[in-house]
Design a protein around this motif. Structure first.
Motif, PDB file in Angstrom:
ATOM      1  N   GLN A  54       0.818  -1.209   0.000  1.00  0.00           N
ATOM      2  CA  GLN A  54       0.000   0.000   0.000  1.00  0.00           C
ATOM      3  C   GLN A  54       0.854   1.261   0.000  1.00  0.00           C
ATOM      4  O   GLN A  54       0.457   2.291  -0.541  1.00  0.00           O
ATOM      5  N   TRP A  55       2.025   1.179   0.609  1.00  0.00           N
ATOM      6  CA  TRP A  55       2.939   2.324   0.580  1.00  0.00           C
ATOM      7  C   TRP A  55       3.364   2.667  -0.843  1.00  0.00           C
ATOM      8  O   TRP A  55       3.485   3.847  -1.200  1.00  0.00           O
ATOM      9  N   TYR A  56       3.584   1.648  -1.677  1.00  0.00           N
ATOM     10  CA  TYR A  56       3.957   1.903  -3.065  1.00  0.00           C
ATOM     11  C   TYR A  56       2.805   2.523  -3.838  1.00  0.00           C
ATOM     12  O   TYR A  56       3.018   3.380  -4.711  1.00  0.00           O
ATOM     13  N   VAL A  57       1.561   2.123  -3.508  1.00  0.00           N
ATOM     14  CA  VAL A  57       0.404   2.744  -4.153  1.00  0.00           C
ATOM     15  C   VAL A  57       0.329   4.220  -3.793  1.00  0.00           C
ATOM     16  O   VAL A  57       0.104   5.080  -4.658  1.00  0.00           O
ATOM     17  N   GLN A  58       0.536   4.531  -2.525  1.00  0.00           N
ATOM     18  CA  GLN A  58       0.516   5.924  -2.091  1.00  0.00           C
ATOM     19  C   GLN A  58       1.620   6.740  -2.757  1.00  0.00           C
ATOM     20  O   GLN A  58       1.423   7.908  -3.107  1.00  0.00           O
ATOM     21  N   HIS A  59       2.776   6.089  -2.933  1.00  0.00           N
ATOM     22  CA  HIS A  59       3.873   6.790  -3.610  1.00  0.00           C
ATOM     23  C   HIS A  59       3.501   7.094  -5.063  1.00  0.00           C
ATOM     24  O   HIS A  59       3.795   8.191  -5.567  1.00  0.00           O
ATOM     25  N   LEU A  60       2.860   6.147  -5.733  1.00  0.00           N
ATOM     26  CA  LEU A  60       2.452   6.359  -7.124  1.00  0.00           C
ATOM     27  C   LEU A  60       1.429   7.473  -7.249  1.00  0.00           C
ATOM     28  O   LEU A  60       1.373   8.157  -8.285  1.00  0.00           O
ATOM     29  N   GLN A  61       0.627   7.668  -6.238  1.00  0.00           N
ATOM     30  CA  GLN A  61      -0.338   8.760  -6.253  1.00  0.00           C
ATOM     31  C   GLN A  61       0.342  10.117  -6.148  1.00  0.00           C
ATOM     32  O   GLN A  61      -0.214  11.127  -6.574  1.00  0.00           O
ATOM     33  N   ARG A  62       1.588  10.130  -5.596  1.00  0.00           N
ATOM     34  CA  ARG A  62       2.329  11.382  -5.448  1.00  0.00           C
ATOM     35  C   ARG A  62       3.351  11.575  -6.567  1.00  0.00           C
ATOM     36  O   ARG A  62       3.558  12.689  -7.031  1.00  0.00           O
ATOM     37  N   GLU A  63       4.002  10.477  -6.949  1.00  0.00           N
ATOM     38  CA  GLU A  63       5.085  10.547  -7.920  1.00  0.00           C
ATOM     39  C   GLU A  63       4.863   9.494  -9.004  1.00  0.00           C
ATOM     40  O   GLU A  63       4.540   8.343  -8.699  1.00  0.00           O
ATOM     41  N   PRO A  64       5.037   9.843 -10.281  1.00  0.00           N
ATOM     42  CA  PRO A  64       4.931   8.842 -11.359  1.00  0.00           C
ATOM     43  C   PRO A  64       6.191   7.980 -11.414  1.00  0.00           C
ATOM     44  O   PRO A  64       7.083   8.182 -12.246  1.00  0.00           O
ATOM     45  N   SER A  65       6.297   7.010 -10.513  1.00  0.00           N
ATOM     46  CA  SER A  65       7.524   6.230 -10.337  1.00  0.00           C
ATOM     47  C   SER A  65       7.397   4.841 -10.946  1.00  0.00           C
ATOM     48  O   SER A  65       6.559   4.034 -10.516  1.00  0.00           O
ATOM     49  N   LEU A  66       8.237   4.553 -11.920  1.00  0.00           N
ATOM     50  CA  LEU A  66       8.270   3.214 -12.504  1.00  0.00           C
ATOM     51  C   LEU A  66       8.867   2.215 -11.523  1.00  0.00           C
ATOM     52  O   LEU A  66       8.484   1.039 -11.505  1.00  0.00           O
ATOM     53  N   VAL A  67       9.796   2.667 -10.677  1.00  0.00           N
ATOM     54  CA  VAL A  67      10.412   1.794  -9.674  1.00  0.00           C
ATOM     55  C   VAL A  67       9.359   1.321  -8.678  1.00  0.00           C
ATOM     56  O   VAL A  67       9.254   0.131  -8.368  1.00  0.00           O
ATOM     57  N   ALA A  68       8.558   2.258  -8.168  1.00  0.00           N
ATOM     58  CA  ALA A  68       7.509   1.888  -7.219  1.00  0.00           C
ATOM     59  C   ALA A  68       6.457   1.004  -7.875  1.00  0.00           C
ATOM     60  O   ALA A  68       5.938   0.062  -7.255  1.00  0.00           O
ATOM     61  N   ALA A  69       6.143   1.268  -9.134  1.00  0.00           N
ATOM     62  CA  ALA A  69       5.152   0.452  -9.848  1.00  0.00           C
ATOM     63  C   ALA A  69       5.632  -0.983  -9.994  1.00  0.00           C
ATOM     64  O   ALA A  69       4.860  -1.934  -9.795  1.00  0.00           O
ATOM     65  N   ALA A  70       6.921  -1.169 -10.311  1.00  0.00           N
ATOM     66  CA  ALA A  70       7.468  -2.516 -10.460  1.00  0.00           C
ATOM     67  C   ALA A  70       7.429  -3.269  -9.136  1.00  0.00           C
ATOM     68  O   ALA A  70       7.128  -4.474  -9.102  1.00  0.00           O
ATOM     69  N   LYS A  71       7.699  -2.580  -8.024  1.00  0.00           N
ATOM     70  CA  LYS A  71       7.692  -3.247  -6.722  1.00  0.00           C
ATOM     71  C   LYS A  71       6.264  -3.575  -6.274  1.00  0.00           C
ATOM     72  O   LYS A  71       6.034  -4.581  -5.602  1.00  0.00           O
ATOM     73  N   TRP A  72       5.310  -2.734  -6.646  1.00  0.00           N
ATOM     74  CA  TRP A  72       3.921  -3.033  -6.295  1.00  0.00           C
ATOM     75  C   TRP A  72       3.411  -4.237  -7.091  1.00  0.00           C
ATOM     76  O   TRP A  72       2.790  -5.142  -6.544  1.00  0.00           O
ATOM     77  N   ILE A  73       3.688  -4.228  -8.380  1.00  0.00           N
ATOM     78  CA  ILE A  73       3.207  -5.318  -9.234  1.00  0.00           C
ATOM     79  C   ILE A  73       3.821  -6.645  -8.827  1.00  0.00           C
ATOM     80  O   ILE A  73       3.199  -7.710  -8.967  1.00  0.00           O
ATOM     81  N   ALA A  74       5.042  -6.626  -8.265  1.00  0.00           N
ATOM     82  CA  ALA A  74       5.717  -7.878  -7.897  1.00  0.00           C
ATOM     83  C   ALA A  74       4.903  -8.688  -6.903  1.00  0.00           C
ATOM     84  O   ALA A  74       4.976  -9.930  -6.905  1.00  0.00           O
ATOM     85  N   GLY A  75       4.095  -8.046  -6.055  1.00  0.00           N
ATOM     86  CA  GLY A  75       3.326  -8.781  -5.060  1.00  0.00           C
ATOM     87  C   GLY A  75       1.855  -8.902  -5.370  1.00  0.00           C
ATOM     88  O   GLY A  75       1.087  -9.382  -4.530  1.00  0.00           O
TER      89      GLY A  75
END
Length: 377
Positions: free
Chosen positions: A297-318
């Motif tokens: 959920q932290w990665y989802v919140q980060h994506l809402q603030r920043e368009p981060s491909l790194v965070a998206a990859a880590k969220w999708i991994a789980g």
């Protein structure tokens, strides 16, 4: 035999005439030489301005031959040889200057400095070091110390580099305490645990606001099994140097888990993340979460603030995808795409690396890597 006085009467005017003629010839020769030397000198300067170094060298050689006692011509010629990479000829010119007994004290120091630069440019570091050491107490001392510092860094002689940095910090307006702390940390990496701890304590005293000594000392104590001591050091560093939190977030979270300070560190990291949105701080926060869903959920919140491909990859991994059979391929493609974004980049030369370096491997600058990933810059 009687002496004929008429020869004396004739001889005196003849001798006077010959002397006058000889003096006129000497003056004429001197005027010719004086005219030739400036012409050759100015011709050399003209070639230099037009970036014609070969012709400039020829002109200065001619000027030196016409006026071998002029030291400035020798300096100009020696510097030209060095710039062209003809280090042996440059060394000969400057050694010739040093051998002259009539050379002034200032010019002797200048020639010694030029000779040291010849050796340095030629890669003869041992001879350059010897030449630079002779400049102690001269007007070139600070320049010599900086050159010696570069030599010891290049040869990774950290003990000598630390001593030179100490001298520079004491005698020049520049700040070398941070550099000295780095040298002590480098020595600690090769020392025994006891000696390493002493060196790191010394580095902390030399540069109290440098994060590296405390981070290295915390790592040393963590390896020794003292998680509480490691935590205290890292927490102190986070408070005194907040900009270093992205670098120490992961070891701080690890030490906090080991010594039961999870909630305290989680609060500290969350407060820092609200200000910086750092990916490294974000990863440390997720490592403190007990539930995988809460971490993602932290990665989802980060994506809402920043368009981060790194965070998206880590969220999708789980996450479970609709077509789960394609998940490994998608994940592999994402991880390949984010690799360049997770690197650190040197602010001085742009050299990128997977890990953070205190000294750039490309340009050898110290503290040139900001504690942020490429995606965050």
């Amino acid at each position: 035999m009687d002496f004929d006085l008429t020869w004396l009467l004739w001889g005196l005017p003849i001798a006077f005439g010959l002397g006058w003629l000889a003096s006129r010839l000497d003056l004429r020769q001197l005027r010719i030489e004086n005219r030739l030397a400036p012409k050759a000198y100015f011709r050399g300067l003209n070639f230099l301005l037009n970036e014609q170094q070969d012709q400039a060298i020829d002109a200065f050689i001619e000027a030196v031959q016409n006026d071998p006692d002029t030291s400035e011509l020798h300096f100009a010629l020696g510097n030209l040889f060095r710039r062209r990479g003809e280090y042996e000829r440059a060394v000969r010119v400057h050694e010739h200057l040093l051998s002259r007994a009539d050379l002034s004290r200032a010019d002797r120091h200048r020639a010694q400095h030029a000779l040291a630069l010849d050796f340095l440019k030629a890669g003869l570091l041992d001879r350059a070091e010897e030449a630079l050491r002779k400049l102690e107490g001269t007007a070139y001392e600070e320049q010599a110390l900086l050159a010696l510092l570069a030599i010891y860094e290049r040869s990774r002689d950290w003990a000598q580099a630390s001593e030179i940095a100490r001298k520079l910090d004491a005698g020049s307006p520049g700040q070398f305490a941070g550099r000295q702390a780095h040298y002590l940390c480098e020595q600690a990496t090769k020392a025994s645990p006891e000696a390493a701890e002493q060196l790191l304590e010394k580095a902390i005293k030399a540069a109290p606001r440098s994060p590296r000594p405390r981070m290295d000392l915390a790592a040393l104590r963590r390896r020794a099994g003292d998680a509480q001591a490691a935590y205290d050091l890292l927490a102190e560093t986070a408070r005194t140097v907040p900009t270093s939190i992205p670098l120490l977030a992961a070891p701080l979270a690890d030490a906090a888990i080991a010594c039961g300070r999870r909630d305290e560190v989680a609060a500290l990291l969350r407060a820092n993340y609200e200000q910086t949105h750092s990916l490294d701080v974000l990863d440390a926060i997720t490592s403190l979460e007990d539930e995988p869903d809460a971490a993602r959920q932290w990665y989802v919140q980060h994506l809402q603030r920043e368009p981060s491909l790194v965070a998206a990859a880590k969220w999708i991994a789980g996450e479970k995808l609709e077509h789960e059979q394609f998940h490994p391929d998608v994940q592999r493609a994402l991880e390949h795409a984010v690799k360049p974004l997770t690197r650190y980049r040197c602010a001085a030369c742009g050299f990128e690396s997977k890990q953070h370096f205190w000294q750039c491997p490309g340009c050898q600058a110290w503290d040139s890597y900001p504690p942020r990933r490429v995606e965050e810059l």
